[in-house]
Structures are given as C-alpha cells and as structure tokens.
Write a protein that holds these residues in place. Structure first.
Motif, PDB file in Angstrom:
ATOM      1  N   LYS A 161     -61.323 -16.890 -75.476  1.00 59.75           N
ATOM      2  CA  LYS A 161     -62.072 -16.230 -76.552  1.00 59.75           C
ATOM      3  C   LYS A 161     -62.798 -17.264 -77.418  1.00 59.75           C
ATOM      4  CE  LYS A 161     -59.095 -12.175 -76.909  1.00 59.75           C
ATOM      5  NZ  LYS A 161     -57.968 -11.588 -77.671  1.00 59.75           N
ATOM      6  N   LEU A 162     -62.133 -18.371 -77.713  1.00 57.59           N
ATOM      7  CA  LEU A 162     -62.804 -19.448 -78.462  1.00 57.59           C
ATOM      8  C   LEU A 162     -63.984 -19.994 -77.676  1.00 57.59           C
ATOM      9  CD1 LEU A 162     -59.772 -21.410 -79.967  1.00 57.59           C
ATOM     10  CD2 LEU A 162     -61.485 -20.083 -81.213  1.00 57.59           C
ATOM     11  N   TRP A 163     -63.799 -20.193 -76.379  1.00 61.69           N
ATOM     12  CA  TRP A 163     -64.885 -20.661 -75.516  1.00 61.69           C
ATOM     13  C   TRP A 163     -66.051 -19.671 -75.564  1.00 61.69           C
ATOM     14  CZ3 TRP A 163     -67.046 -18.239 -71.276  1.00 61.69           C
ATOM     15  CH2 TRP A 163     -67.997 -19.002 -70.588  1.00 61.69           C
ATOM     16  N   ALA A 164     -65.746 -18.386 -75.442  1.00 59.75           N
ATOM     17  CA  ALA A 164     -66.801 -17.365 -75.453  1.00 59.75           C
ATOM     18  C   ALA A 164     -67.554 -17.369 -76.772  1.00 59.75           C
ATOM     19  CB  ALA A 164     -66.203 -15.982 -75.185  1.00 59.75           C
ATOM     20  N   GLN A 165     -66.838 -17.538 -77.888  1.00 59.13           N
ATOM     21  CA  GLN A 165     -67.513 -17.583 -79.191  1.00 59.13           C
ATOM     22  C   GLN A 165     -68.452 -18.776 -79.274  1.00 59.13           C
ATOM     23  OE1 GLN A 165     -63.918 -17.264 -81.675  1.00 59.13           O
ATOM     24  NE2 GLN A 165     -64.890 -15.502 -82.657  1.00 59.13           N
ATOM     25  N   LYS A 166     -68.031 -19.916 -78.756  1.00 64.87           N
ATOM     26  CA  LYS A 166     -68.858 -21.119 -78.842  1.00 64.87           C
ATOM     27  C   LYS A 166     -70.028 -21.095 -77.870  1.00 64.87           C
ATOM     28  CE  LYS A 166     -65.264 -24.149 -80.565  1.00 64.87           C
ATOM     29  NZ  LYS A 166     -64.359 -25.242 -80.311  1.00 64.87           N
ATOM     30  N   VAL A 167     -69.797 -20.643 -76.655  1.00 65.45           N
ATOM     31  CA  VAL A 167     -70.801 -20.759 -75.598  1.00 65.45           C
ATOM     32  C   VAL A 167     -71.660 -19.506 -75.454  1.00 65.45           C
ATOM     33  CG1 VAL A 167     -71.102 -21.095 -73.101  1.00 65.45           C
ATOM     34  CG2 VAL A 167     -69.394 -22.433 -74.342  1.00 65.45           C
ATOM     35  N   TYR A 177     -70.982 -12.158 -74.597  1.00 68.36           N
ATOM     36  CA  TYR A 177     -70.200 -12.037 -75.832  1.00 68.36           C
ATOM     37  C   TYR A 177     -70.462 -10.740 -76.580  1.00 68.36           C
ATOM     38  CZ  TYR A 177     -68.589 -13.345 -80.526  1.00 68.36           C
ATOM     39  OH  TYR A 177     -67.952 -13.399 -81.734  1.00 68.36           O
ATOM     40  N   ILE A 178     -69.384 -10.041 -76.961  1.00 67.59           N
ATOM     41  CA  ILE A 178     -69.485  -8.938 -77.922  1.00 67.59           C
ATOM     42  C   ILE A 178     -68.278  -9.005 -78.857  1.00 67.59           C
ATOM     43  CG2 ILE A 178     -70.815  -7.410 -76.413  1.00 67.59           C
ATOM     44  CD1 ILE A 178     -68.224  -5.699 -76.184  1.00 67.59           C
ATOM     45  N   GLU A 179     -68.433  -8.434 -80.030  1.00 65.11           N
ATOM     46  CA  GLU A 179     -67.341  -8.307 -80.993  1.00 65.11           C
ATOM     47  C   GLU A 179     -66.921  -6.847 -80.997  1.00 65.11           C
ATOM     48  OE1 GLU A 179     -69.311  -9.783 -84.467  1.00 65.11           O
ATOM     49  OE2 GLU A 179     -69.193 -11.860 -83.767  1.00 65.11           O
ATOM     50  N   ASN A 180     -65.640  -6.605 -80.792  1.00 65.28           N
ATOM     51  CA  ASN A 180     -65.154  -5.243 -80.606  1.00 65.28           C
ATOM     52  C   ASN A 180     -64.099  -4.879 -81.647  1.00 65.28           C
ATOM     53  OD1 ASN A 180     -64.093  -2.835 -79.755  1.00 65.28           O
ATOM     54  ND2 ASN A 180     -63.413  -3.564 -77.767  1.00 65.28           N
ATOM     55  N   PRO A 181     -64.478  -4.141 -82.678  1.00 67.92           N
ATOM     56  CA  PRO A 181     -63.487  -3.671 -83.660  1.00 67.92           C
ATOM     57  C   PRO A 181     -62.922  -2.283 -83.313  1.00 67.92           C
ATOM     58  CG  PRO A 181     -65.674  -3.268 -84.488  1.00 67.92           C
ATOM     59  CD  PRO A 181     -65.838  -3.930 -83.133  1.00 67.92           C
ATOM     60  N   TYR A 182     -63.248  -1.742 -82.128  1.00 67.99           N
ATOM     61  CA  TYR A 182     -62.968  -0.341 -81.818  1.00 67.99           C
ATOM     62  C   TYR A 182     -61.860  -0.092 -80.801  1.00 67.99           C
ATOM     63  CZ  TYR A 182     -67.449   0.002 -84.123  1.00 67.99           C
ATOM     64  OH  TYR A 182     -68.463  -0.114 -85.026  1.00 67.99           O
ATOM     65  N   GLY A 237     -62.942  -8.210 -85.340  1.00 67.19           N
ATOM     66  CA  GLY A 237     -62.132  -7.510 -84.345  1.00 67.19           C
ATOM     67  C   GLY A 237     -61.786  -8.461 -83.216  1.00 67.19           C
ATOM     68  N   VAL A 238     -61.908  -7.988 -82.009  1.00 66.42           N
ATOM     69  CA  VAL A 238     -61.527  -8.743 -80.821  1.00 66.42           C
ATOM     70  C   VAL A 238     -62.786  -9.199 -80.093  1.00 66.42           C
ATOM     71  CG1 VAL A 238     -60.380  -8.530 -78.566  1.00 66.42           C
ATOM     72  CG2 VAL A 238     -59.346  -7.522 -80.585  1.00 66.42           C
ATOM     73  N   VAL A 239     -62.751 -10.415 -79.578  1.00 60.20           N
ATOM     74  CA  VAL A 239     -63.855 -10.932 -78.771  1.00 60.20           C
ATOM     75  C   VAL A 239     -63.682 -10.444 -77.338  1.00 60.20           C
ATOM     76  CG1 VAL A 239     -64.904 -13.017 -77.802  1.00 60.20           C
ATOM     77  CG2 VAL A 239     -64.195 -12.972 -80.208  1.00 60.20           C
ATOM     78  N   ASP A 240     -64.675  -9.743 -76.825  1.00 56.75           N
ATOM     79  CA  ASP A 240     -64.710  -9.324 -75.425  1.00 56.75           C
ATOM     80  C   ASP A 240     -65.871 -10.038 -74.761  1.00 56.75           C
ATOM     81  OD1 ASP A 240     -62.538  -7.602 -75.567  1.00 56.75           O
ATOM     82  OD2 ASP A 240     -63.771  -5.846 -76.017  1.00 56.75           O
ATOM     83  N   PHE A 241     -65.691 -10.432 -73.519  1.00 56.84           N
ATOM     84  CA  PHE A 241     -66.758 -11.188 -72.867  1.00 56.84           C
ATOM     85  C   PHE A 241     -66.763 -11.070 -71.345  1.00 56.84           C
ATOM     86  CE2 PHE A 241     -63.075 -13.826 -73.172  1.00 56.84           C
ATOM     87  CZ  PHE A 241     -63.039 -14.566 -71.998  1.00 56.84           C
ATOM     88  N   GLN A 250     -66.769  -4.107 -71.291  1.00 57.70           N
ATOM     89  CA  GLN A 250     -66.380  -5.496 -71.525  1.00 57.70           C
ATOM     90  C   GLN A 250     -64.945  -5.568 -72.008  1.00 57.70           C
ATOM     91  OE1 GLN A 250     -70.513  -6.910 -73.129  1.00 57.70           O
ATOM     92  NE2 GLN A 250     -69.182  -8.626 -72.627  1.00 57.70           N
ATOM     93  N   CYS A 251     -64.270  -6.624 -71.578  1.00 62.69           N
ATOM     94  CA  CYS A 251     -62.876  -6.830 -71.945  1.00 62.69           C
ATOM     95  C   CYS A 251     -62.632  -8.329 -72.094  1.00 62.69           C
ATOM     96  CB  CYS A 251     -61.947  -6.211 -70.895  1.00 62.69           C
ATOM     97  SG  CYS A 251     -62.076  -6.951 -69.246  1.00 62.69           S
ATOM     98  N   ASN A 252     -61.379  -8.713 -72.208  1.00 62.27           N
ATOM     99  CA  ASN A 252     -61.001 -10.120 -72.304  1.00 62.27           C
ATOM    100  C   ASN A 252     -59.752 -10.320 -71.458  1.00 62.27           C
ATOM    101  OD1 ASN A 252     -58.727  -9.345 -74.000  1.00 62.27           O
ATOM    102  ND2 ASN A 252     -60.214  -9.128 -75.655  1.00 62.27           N
ATOM    103  N   LEU A 253     -59.247 -11.542 -71.401  1.00 59.67           N
ATOM    104  CA  LEU A 253     -58.049 -11.795 -70.596  1.00 59.67           C
ATOM    105  C   LEU A 253     -56.855 -10.999 -71.100  1.00 59.67           C
ATOM    106  CD1 LEU A 253     -58.040 -15.613 -69.727  1.00 59.67           C
ATOM    107  CD2 LEU A 253     -58.507 -13.678 -68.234  1.00 59.67           C
TER     108      LEU A 253
END
Length: 169
Positions: free
Chosen positions: A34-40, A58-63, A130-134, A146-149
């Motif tokens: 998630k940190l990598w996704a935010q930076k890159v 990258y998307i920001e997911n508060p839902y 919220g949560v970073v999805d990428f 979109q989701c994350n690990l």
C-alpha cells in the motif's frame, strides 16, 4: 486421507509460533505494498502485467470491500467499518486462541484472514482516505473491482476455512 493436526490449548506457545509469522508476513506485505502504491501509483500511473490480466492503479476507498457500503450514510458506514470490524476481529482472535483445540491448517487460514482485517482496519484508523486499493484482475471481458493484498488474504483465508468446514460436514 491423513487427519489434520490439532494444537491443544495447553500449547499456546505452539499456537502462537504457527500463527504469528503468517500474520506478520501478511500484515507487513499488505502495508508495504500500500505504501508502494501511494508513492508510485498515486499520480495516475497504471501498470499492466501478464498481458493486462493484472492491473495496478491507485484509488482511495472509504466505502468497504469493493465499495459495498457506498450508499450508506457516513455515520453508519463508519460504525460498521470501525466498530463492526473491530468486534468481528476480536471474536475471531478469541476463537483462535481460547478454543480448546484448533486444526493447524485452520490456524494458518485464520492468520491470513485476521492479518487482512487488521491491516485494513489500521488503514481506516490512521488514514482519513480509508483504505488504499490498487489491484484489479481481468479475464476476457470480466474485470474485478479494485482491492489490495489484505482483501486477497481475507478472501483466501475465508474460502479455505469454508472449505475445511465443508469437508467436516
């Protein structure tokens, strides 16, 4: 078919030594990606891998997972995503560590599921976004949201626990 090994409650150290490395690996790998996704990826970068079957953007997911709680009022959504998830995680931890016996395989899958849940909860508590999805997948004309690990760990752990339960029935 060989039976699964059960770890008795009197052996809490064995239980923790099986659970903790898997839990920490899942938690750290999710937070790191998630940190990598935010930076890159936060600048709009899109990375396609495996012929476009895996897409990173990258998307920001508060839902909630796949935006499932999008149409709820903010107060109810926050109550469910913070209070409801915290309660579910606490009950799951209790089940893993205070049950008389638990199968070793089940404990591995619980570790994955709990690490994913704690990681997404941590995001919601620390970040206002919220949560970073990428991550998204596609096969032909079918595409996932979109989701994350953490979401993948939750789904994989939950599916495998369900499979173990179904085998007992």
């Amino acid at each position: 078919m060989p039976k699964d090994i059960s770890i008795p409650i009197s052996s809490q150290l064995n239980r923790i030594s099986l659970f903790l490395p898997i839990f920490l690996f899942c938690l750290i790998s999710d937070q790191s990606t998630k940190l990598w996704a935010q930076k890159v990826l936060s600048g709009g970068e899109i990375v396609e891998l495996f012929g476009g079957h895996l897409r990173l953007s990258y998307i920001e997911n508060p839902y909630g997972f796949l935006g499932i709680l999008t149409h709820l009022p903010a107060g109810i959504r926050e109550f469910l995503l913070l209070g409801g998830v915290t309660l579910a995680l606490a009950l799951s931890c209790w089940f893993c560590f205070y049950r008389r016996t638990i199968a070793g395989k089940a404990l591995v899958f619980w570790a994955m599921l709990l690490a994913g849940g704690f990681s997404n909860l941590l995001d919601r508590l620390i970040q206002e976004i919220g949560v970073v999805d990428f991550i998204s997948f596609s096969w032909g004309s079918s595409h996932t949201g979109q989701c994350n690990l953490a979401d993948i760990y939750i789904l994989l752990g939950g599916f495998c626990l369900g499979f173990l339960l179904a085998r007992k029935i």
